[in-house]
Structure formats: structure tokens, C-alpha cells
Design a protein around this motif. Structure first.
Motif, PDB file in Angstrom:
ATOM      1  N   LEU A 183       0.839  -1.194   0.000  1.00 52.62           N
ATOM      2  CA  LEU A 183       0.000   0.000   0.000  1.00 52.62           C
ATOM      3  C   LEU A 183       0.875   1.245   0.000  1.00 52.62           C
ATOM      4  CD1 LEU A 183      -2.617  -1.041   2.719  1.00 52.62           C
ATOM      5  CD2 LEU A 183      -2.788  -1.342   0.230  1.00 52.62           C
ATOM      6  N   GLU A 184       0.533   2.194  -0.849  1.00 55.85           N
ATOM      7  CA  GLU A 184       1.214   3.496  -0.898  1.00 55.85           C
ATOM      8  C   GLU A 184       2.732   3.349  -1.011  1.00 55.85           C
ATOM      9  OE1 GLU A 184      -0.075   6.073   2.215  1.00 55.85           O
ATOM     10  OE2 GLU A 184      -2.152   6.094   1.547  1.00 55.85           O
ATOM     11  N   PHE A 185       3.137   2.427  -1.854  1.00 56.30           N
ATOM     12  CA  PHE A 185       4.570   2.232  -2.106  1.00 56.30           C
ATOM     13  C   PHE A 185       4.936   2.877  -3.433  1.00 56.30           C
ATOM     14  CE2 PHE A 185       8.018  -0.354  -4.021  1.00 56.30           C
ATOM     15  CZ  PHE A 185       9.016  -0.057  -3.106  1.00 56.30           C
ATOM     16  N   ASP A 186       5.999   3.652  -3.418  1.00 57.18           N
ATOM     17  CA  ASP A 186       6.459   4.324  -4.622  1.00 57.18           C
ATOM     18  C   ASP A 186       7.347   3.375  -5.414  1.00 57.18           C
ATOM     19  OD1 ASP A 186       7.336   5.993  -6.585  1.00 57.18           O
ATOM     20  OD2 ASP A 186       8.408   7.387  -5.265  1.00 57.18           O
ATOM     21  N   VAL A 187       6.824   2.842  -6.524  1.00 53.21           N
ATOM     22  CA  VAL A 187       7.598   1.877  -7.307  1.00 53.21           C
ATOM     23  C   VAL A 187       8.812   2.523  -7.959  1.00 53.21           C
ATOM     24  CG1 VAL A 187       5.648   0.334  -7.736  1.00 53.21           C
ATOM     25  CG2 VAL A 187       6.137   2.205  -9.343  1.00 53.21           C
ATOM     26  N   ALA A 188       8.889   3.850  -7.924  1.00 54.46           N
ATOM     27  CA  ALA A 188      10.086   4.514  -8.458  1.00 54.46           C
ATOM     28  C   ALA A 188      11.332   4.164  -7.644  1.00 54.46           C
ATOM     29  CB  ALA A 188       9.882   6.027  -8.476  1.00 54.46           C
ATOM     30  N   ARG A 189      11.155   3.646  -6.425  1.00 48.58           N
ATOM     31  CA  ARG A 189      12.296   3.197  -5.620  1.00 48.58           C
ATOM     32  C   ARG A 189      12.931   1.938  -6.204  1.00 48.58           C
ATOM     33  NH1 ARG A 189      11.927   4.336   0.437  1.00 48.58           N
ATOM     34  NH2 ARG A 189      10.290   5.886   0.694  1.00 48.58           N
ATOM     35  N   LEU A 190      12.174   1.210  -7.014  1.00 42.77           N
ATOM     36  CA  LEU A 190      12.643  -0.061  -7.568  1.00 42.77           C
ATOM     37  C   LEU A 190      13.531   0.194  -8.781  1.00 42.77           C
ATOM     38  CD1 LEU A 190       9.290  -2.058  -7.423  1.00 42.77           C
ATOM     39  CD2 LEU A 190      11.085  -1.954  -5.690  1.00 42.77           C
ATOM     40  N   VAL A 191      14.665  -0.485  -8.814  1.00 42.13           N
ATOM     41  CA  VAL A 191      15.612  -0.341  -9.920  1.00 42.13           C
ATOM     42  C   VAL A 191      15.887  -1.723 -10.506  1.00 42.13           C
ATOM     43  CG1 VAL A 191      17.881   0.460 -10.621  1.00 42.13           C
ATOM     44  CG2 VAL A 191      16.664   1.646  -8.780  1.00 42.13           C
ATOM     45  N   VAL A 192      15.565  -1.904 -11.764  1.00 47.21           N
ATOM     46  CA  VAL A 192      15.742  -3.194 -12.424  1.00 47.21           C
ATOM     47  C   VAL A 192      17.194  -3.362 -12.845  1.00 47.21           C
ATOM     48  CG1 VAL A 192      15.120  -4.584 -14.433  1.00 47.21           C
ATOM     49  CG2 VAL A 192      13.353  -3.298 -13.207  1.00 47.21           C
ATOM     50  N   CYS A 193      17.826  -4.405 -12.331  1.00 40.46           N
ATOM     51  CA  CYS A 193      19.234  -4.679 -12.655  1.00 40.46           C
ATOM     52  C   CYS A 193      19.465  -6.109 -13.130  1.00 40.46           C
ATOM     53  CB  CYS A 193      20.123  -4.422 -11.443  1.00 40.46           C
ATOM     54  SG  CYS A 193      20.382  -2.680 -11.054  1.00 40.46           S
ATOM     55  N   GLY A 194      18.413  -6.906 -13.282  1.00 43.60           N
ATOM     56  CA  GLY A 194      18.643  -8.306 -13.592  1.00 43.60           C
ATOM     57  C   GLY A 194      19.204  -9.038 -12.384  1.00 43.60           C
ATOM     58  N   ARG A 195      19.937 -10.110 -12.652  1.00 43.91           N
ATOM     59  CA  ARG A 195      20.564 -10.900 -11.580  1.00 43.91           C
ATOM     60  C   ARG A 195      22.051 -10.990 -11.846  1.00 43.91           C
ATOM     61  NH1 ARG A 195      20.488 -13.640  -7.195  1.00 43.91           N
ATOM     62  NH2 ARG A 195      19.988 -15.768  -7.767  1.00 43.91           N
ATOM     63  N   PRO A 196      22.845 -10.019 -11.351  1.00 44.43           N
ATOM     64  CA  PRO A 196      24.278 -10.002 -11.698  1.00 44.43           C
ATOM     65  C   PRO A 196      25.020 -11.267 -11.311  1.00 44.43           C
ATOM     66  CG  PRO A 196      23.760  -8.439  -9.920  1.00 44.43           C
ATOM     67  CD  PRO A 196      22.458  -8.880 -10.499  1.00 44.43           C
ATOM     68  N   GLN A 197      24.568 -11.964 -10.250  1.00 41.38           N
ATOM     69  CA  GLN A 197      25.242 -13.198  -9.855  1.00 41.38           C
ATOM     70  C   GLN A 197      25.249 -14.225 -10.980  1.00 41.38           C
ATOM     71  OE1 GLN A 197      22.805 -11.715  -8.180  1.00 41.38           O
ATOM     72  NE2 GLN A 197      23.071 -11.836  -5.966  1.00 41.38           N
TER      73      GLN A 197
END
Length: 418
Positions: A183-197
Motif C-alpha cells: 500500500l502506498e509504495f512508490d515503485v520509483a524506488r525499484l531499480v531493475v538490474c537483472g541478476r548479476p550473480q
């Protein structure tokens, strides 16, 4: 099984989980008491190189695997920017084999001294341990949650994400997961980087099977911290999966989650022992088939040596999808709820599902998956939904993201301090 037996079983498993939690709490209390009784030695940071990136790790030795999977990525990052690992408790990092500097900061003052004196600009967190909030108090760095895998487990999304300045996720599936759940979470905080491992080479753990024999990797997860996070198949389907696969002539490789081997759940322990016994019997009767148990090593190192994966809802299935999109997957569903599974775990749409209605026919499912592989074409699209990058891209994206965070931090500090 009658309702009374079911209730007794559930109560027994709940009691075991509580007991395990109390044991961990007791260990933590004893550690704190030992620390309090130990003479205070001032933290010496003299001669330390500046380190703009810190990895804060806490939670205890039993979750050290969460940090270990990041070490190769951090090694690569360190070729561009100095990195330091910081813990509050010595046992959390005792014996950690890495060239990355490791510091133990017993007090909150020590922790902040590390960050301040080393010029830390970005702090990375590989888990959601309670102790993270002590590090989050520090105001002169950006705090980034990187987690320790990508999966459709309920535990992958929580309001704890709101505590961090940035949250690294693998792809669009994780973005949608957060948007649906919080609830009321700003998805702009999420950064897509894949899985570097997954972009780093791994030493293979398996030799090729003998000609004419296909290899099945059974890699179940653990019980989780509570019932909603319990996706393991070890107690409900594990022995049947392994016995049916062996009866079908497959080489079976059993690689359970590390916390399966230390479980306090009687049913999971019994299932685990039954799997071990079935494989040991196969090794006696047909040693040339080379079925085996792997309790150590990186599960990623097994992928190139297998033909089909049987997994629970966990990061293993998705990592396999990324690295081996050519190979079929069987996904377990301990709750026997196909509709809920399709909604919560989109990968199930391109996998054969093992539940109470199909587990007895696992041998047939494996044969069909290998002979016909009806989901082969669709796996590429689902893989893109989860990861959104090709092999080799994630490492670069992650490093560039960390560098942007360093720049953003500098701008933010300059703006704050005038």
C-alpha cells in the motif's frame, strides 16, 4: 488423515518453528552477553583505504549464504570502486573467505565511525534482518536493498522495502509484485538490474551422466519462517519425486536449500532422510548411474550438468529459467491450488506442475517434458518478464546503478549542506 491428526501435525510443526526461533534468539542473547563481557577494544581504522561502497550484513551464520552469493559480484565491483563488508557480530563473518576487507563494528558508534571515516556513500543490504535498521540510522549515505535472490515467495515483498532509498529487483515481475502487494509504495524506488550473480562463471559440480541417462536436479527450498512462506516440497512430495524419478531410470541429483539440512520441522526432516535413503539405495544398486546428494557448493554450478529441474517456488527455478531456458522445469505446489499458483508464480505457466494429483506420475511427467517440452517456446517470454536482460548485461547494469547512487548521494549531500 483425519482432522485431529492434521491439527496435531500442524501444531507439532508450529512448535518446532517456535523452538527453532527461540534457539536462534538464545544464541543472539548469548552473543550479546559475551560481547558485553568482553573488554572494549577501540575500532582502529587507521591506514584503511576510503571505501565508497559498504555491504552491511547481519542475521547470524545460518543466513550467511545470503552474503556469499554476492561476493563474486562485489569482487567485480571492487575492480572499479573499493568495497568493504561491515558486520556487528564477529560470528556473522567469522571464517569468511574473501579478499574484500571485512570490519566488525560492535557498537552503533563504531558502525557510524566506519561509514564516516571510510567515506561510505552507498550501503548495500543483502537481507531484511532486524539489525539493518541500526545501519539505516546513518544519514550521509544512500541505503540500497539488494536482496539475495529473485523468486515469487511472499517474503520477497514487504513494507521493509519502504525503509531503503533504492531497492534492486531483477525485472518487471518483481516490479509488478511490489505494486500488487504494498500500500502506498512508490515503485520509483525499484531499480531493475537483472541478476548479476548469474552472469559470472561457476565451477561445474557435475560430470556428464553416462550415455543414454538423463539427469534430474531436485532442488527444494526450506520451510520459511512461517506457514505463508512455506513452499518446500520435501515433506509432502520429496520422497515420491525422487523414488519415481529413480524408477524411471533417471540420474537424480538432490541439492536442497542449506536450511533443509538443519530443519527443526519433523516432517521435513523425515522427508529429507527418506530422499537420502532412496538415493543411497540407488547408488548401491546402480553405482554407474551416479545419482548423488550435494549438500555443499553453489546450486548454480549444477545447472549445466542436468537435463530437467524439479524445484519449488524459489529463486532456484527462476535462476534455472535464466541460465537454461532450453531445459524444462517441473514446479511443485504444496497447496494444491493451481489458480493461486498461476497468479503468484507466472513461471508455473511454462512448467509442469507437481501437486497431489500428479506426484505419483512424476516419472511420466519427466519423460514428457524431455521428449516433447510443450513450454519451450513460451519460456523465452516468461524469462524476459522476470529478468529483462540477456546474459552478461546484469553485471554492467548493477555497477552503473551503484555509480549513479554514488553520484546521487553526492548531489543530495551538497544540496542538504548548502
Amino acid at each position: 488423515m483425519d482432522l485431529l491428526s492434521t491439527a496435531r501435525g500442524a501444531r507439532s510443526r508450529a512448535t518446532s518453528r517456535v523452538a527453532a526461533g527461540l534457539l536462534r534468539t538464545g544464541s543472539w542473547v548469548r552473543a550479546r552477553l559475551r560481547a558485553a563481557a568482553t573488554p572494549r577494544v577501540p575500532l582502529d581504522l587507521s591506514g584503511r583505504d576510503a571505501a565508497p561502497v559498504a555491504v552491511f550484513f547481519t542475521g547470524g551464520p545460518h543466513v550467511r549464504y545470503q552474503l556469499l552469493q554476492w561476493l563474486p559480484v562485489l569482487d567485480e565491483l571492487r575492480t572499479h570502486h573499493e568495497v568493504v563488508i561491515v558486520a556487528r557480530e564477529p560470528e556473522d563473518v567469522a571464517g569468511l573467505r574473501t579478499d574484500i576487507p571485512v570490519l566488525v563494528a560492535p557498537t552503533l558508534g563504531d558502525l557510524h565511525a566506519v561509514y564516516e571515516q571510510l567515506g561510505v556513500k552507498v550501503v548495500l543490504y543483502p537481507n531484511n534482518a532486524l539489525g539493518n535498521f541500526q545501519s539505516l540510522v546513518y544519514r550521509d549515505a544512500l541505503h540500497v536493498h539488494v536482496n539475495h535472490g529473485e523468486s515469487d515467495k511472499v517474503s520477497m515483498v514487504s513494507n521493509q522495502a519502504k525503509a531503503y532509498d533504492r531497492v534492486v529487483v531483477a525485472g518487471q515481475a518483481a516490479v509488478d509484485r511490489h505494486a500488487r502487494a504494498l500500500l502506498e509504495f512508490d515503485v520509483a524506488r525499484l531499480v531493475v538490474c537483472g541478476r548479476p550473480q548469474l552472469d559470472l562463471p561457476r565451477d561445474p559440480l557435475l560430470a556428464a551422466a553416462r550415455p543414454g541417462v538423463s539427469t534430474v536436479l531436485y532442488a527444494p527450498t526450506w520451510t520459511g519462517e512461517d506457514a505463508s512462506n512455506n513452499y518446500t516440497s520435501v515433506d509432502v512430495y520429496g520422497p515420491t519425486i525422487v523414488r519415481e524419478a529413480l524408477a524411471g531410470g533417471f540420474r537424480v541429483v538432490y541439492k536442497p536449500h542449506p536450511r533443509v539440512t538443519t530443519t527443526q520441522d519433523p516432517a521435513v526432516e523425515a522427508g529429507h532422510r527418506a530422499v537420502l535413503a532412496a538415493i543411497e539405495e540407488s547408488r548401491r544398486d546402480d553405482p554407474g548411474r551416479d545419482s548423488r546428494v550435494l549438500l555443499d557448493g553453489d546450486v548454480l554450478g549444477t545447472f549445466d550438468g542436468v537435463d530437467v529441474l524439479v524445484a519449488d517456488v524459489s529463486s532456484v527455478g527462476l535462476d534455472f529459467l535464466y541460465l537454461r531456458p532450453d531445459a524444462p522445469i517441473l514446479l511443485t505446489d504444496r497447496r494444491d491450488d493451481a489458480a493461486a499458483l498461476r497468479l503468484a508464480a507466472p513461471v508455473s505457466q511454462v512448467a509442469h506442475v507437481v501437486d497431489a494429483t500428479t506426484v505419483a506420475d512424476v516419472g511420466t511427467l519427466l519423460e514428457q517434458a524431455l521428449e516433447h517440452d510443450p513450454h519451450a517456446r513460451e519460456r523465452a517470454a516468461v524469462r524476459a518478464y522476470y529478468f529483462g536482460s540477456e546474459r552478461g548485461e546484469s553485471l554492467v547494469r548493477f555497477r552503473e546503478f551503484v555509480e549513479r547512487c554514488m553520484d546521487d548521494r553526492d548531489v543530495a549531500v551538497a544540496g542538504r549542506d548548502g
